[in-house]
Design a protein around this motif. Structure first.
Motif, PDB file in Angstrom:
ATOM      1  N   UNK A 136       0.826  -1.207   0.000  1.00  0.00           N
ATOM      2  CA  UNK A 136       0.000   0.000   0.000  1.00  0.00           C
ATOM      3  C   UNK A 136       0.860   1.258   0.000  1.00  0.00           C
ATOM      4  N   UNK A 137       1.952   1.238   0.758  1.00  0.00           N
ATOM      5  CA  UNK A 137       2.861   2.380   0.760  1.00  0.00           C
ATOM      6  C   UNK A 137       3.486   2.586  -0.616  1.00  0.00           C
ATOM      7  N   UNK A 138       3.807   1.496  -1.300  1.00  0.00           N
ATOM      8  CA  UNK A 138       4.370   1.609  -2.645  1.00  0.00           C
ATOM      9  C   UNK A 138       3.347   2.191  -3.617  1.00  0.00           C
ATOM     10  N   UNK A 139       2.096   1.744  -3.494  1.00  0.00           N
ATOM     11  CA  UNK A 139       1.034   2.299  -4.342  1.00  0.00           C
ATOM     12  C   UNK A 139       0.868   3.786  -4.064  1.00  0.00           C
ATOM     13  N   UNK A 140       0.861   4.151  -2.789  1.00  0.00           N
ATOM     14  CA  UNK A 140       0.694   5.546  -2.405  1.00  0.00           C
ATOM     15  C   UNK A 140       1.846   6.404  -2.913  1.00  0.00           C
TER      16      UNK A 140
END
Length: 384
Positions: A97-101
């Motif tokens: 999720x952090x990578x997507x964000x």
């Protein structure tokens, strides 16, 4: 200099402690007593409680329902989860999720991140490659049909955690130009096959086989550095899990040796026992210091570069993983020794912690692999 955690980070820890307080490490059968997996999937009720406490959106931007915190906050929560052997894909979901964000286009962020924060989506990631030794992105080839067509994935990722129960699997792959991309693939997508594997902890893993699996641009992150950054967050989070587990094991050992008597005295008062426990305490403090250094290097201002240093952040992550892999192994081995026969009793939870420690030690590379990586970084970036 002020090394204390922020109020927001400390609040995340207190919330995590409250959520994990009701979790029992022996909530599933012992892996030594069952031939297959200890459970079909992860702990869904606990996942719902994490979502209700807003911990799943801890590291996401506020506009997507998150708290806007950082890698340090994530590691603080992971540390608490490991104390009770929480059976949830918290690290995998938050890292992806952090990578997507951080790297995803606006469309994919708006589509996925609010649902992740609400606990509607659980994610895993194929980070072990084909063998567990080679870079994960080399295990899968990504081909694109023309300049704007869909992508096709072919390859295999081994030992993917929670793959049988998650909604999306992040699959690192290499495109035709040698660049790493990150595809978000539903496990039920045509061409995806899941072959069951059982981990040291007794949990279900999967060998994920991709045979001409089609994904479009809205399911793929092609930004430069996205997979490398995700891998570093996963490795640092694994160090946080090792620290939390080791700290709990040392507390168990202290409590046991304080009550167990020999020759009329608690064995904790014997010099040989005290010295071994003190050595393991020093291991944990080294694990803690190197963990926070690595997490700090991965905590930039939103949209900016990471904290600077004489070496890339990968070097600090490698140091943290070296200490975590070797330190957690020494902690559980000493605990088993000081517990005597009780440590091997399957009605006592220590053997579960030992199994999880071994899994964490080898996950994303043992200490030797990170020592080699650190050597390569030192050769490429001479100090002085």
């Amino acid at each position: 200099m002020d090394f204390t955690f922020s109020e927001e980070q400390q609040a995340a820890v207190e919330t995590a402690k409250a959520v994990f307080s009701g979790v029992a490490p022996d909530g599933v059968p012992s892996p030594s007593r069952v031939a297959g997996a200890v459970a079909e999937g992860f702990d869904r009720p606990l996942w719902a409680r994490l979502a209700a406490a807003d911990l799943l959106g801890l590291v996401l931007a506020p506009e997507h329902g998150g708290a806007g915190l950082d890698t340090i906050a994530l590691c603080l929560v992971l540390r608490e989860s490991a104390r009770v052997l929480a059976r949830v894909p918290l690290l995998e979901t938050c890292a992806v999720a952090m990578a997507v964000d951080r790297y995803g286009e606006e469309e994919i962020r708006a589509r996925l991140l609010p649902r992740i924060a609400r606990g509607e989506l659980a994610l895993s990631v194929g980070s072990q490659g084909l063998t567990g030794h080679d870079p994960a992105e080399l295990a899968v080839a990504a081909r694109r049909d023309g300049a704007t067509g869909p992508w096709t994935l072919d390859g295999t990722q081994t030992a993917v955690p929670w793959a049988h129960g998650v909604d999306l699997i992040a699959v690192p792959a290499q495109d035709g130009e040698g660049r790493a991309v990150l595809a978000l693939v539903p496990p039920d997508r045509p061409g995806v096959g899941l072959a069951e594997q059982i981990s040291t902890t007794g949990e279900r893993l999967a060998e994920v086989r991709l045979d001409s699996v089609r994904v479009d641009d809205s399911e793929l992150i092609a930004a430069e550095g996205a997979w490398e950054w995700t891998r570093l967050v996963l490795t640092t989070g694994t160090c946080a899990l090792a620290l939390g587990l080791g700290e709990r094991v040392l507390v168990m050992t202290s409590e046991y040796t304080g009550k167990r008597e020999q020759f009329g005295f608690p064995v904790a008062t014997f010099q040989a026992v005290a010295v071994q426990a003190a050595d393991r305490f020093m291991d944990l403090r080294a694990m803690e210091a190197t963990l926070w250094q690595a997490a700090w290097r991965l905590t930039p201002a939103r949209g900016g570069a990471g904290v600077g240093g004489p070496l890339p952040p990968a070097a600090d992550v490698a140091v943290a993983k070296i200490w975590a892999a070797e330190g957690v192994r020494r902690v559980v081995q000493t605990a088993q020794h000081l517990h005597g026969g009780v440590g091997a009793d399957t009605d006592y939870p220590l053997h579960r912690y030992h199994a999880w420690a071994k899994q964490l030690e080898l996950s994303l590379g043992p200490a030797a692999a990170h020592e080699e990586a650190l050597g390569d970084l030192l050769a490429a970036h001479p100090l002085g």
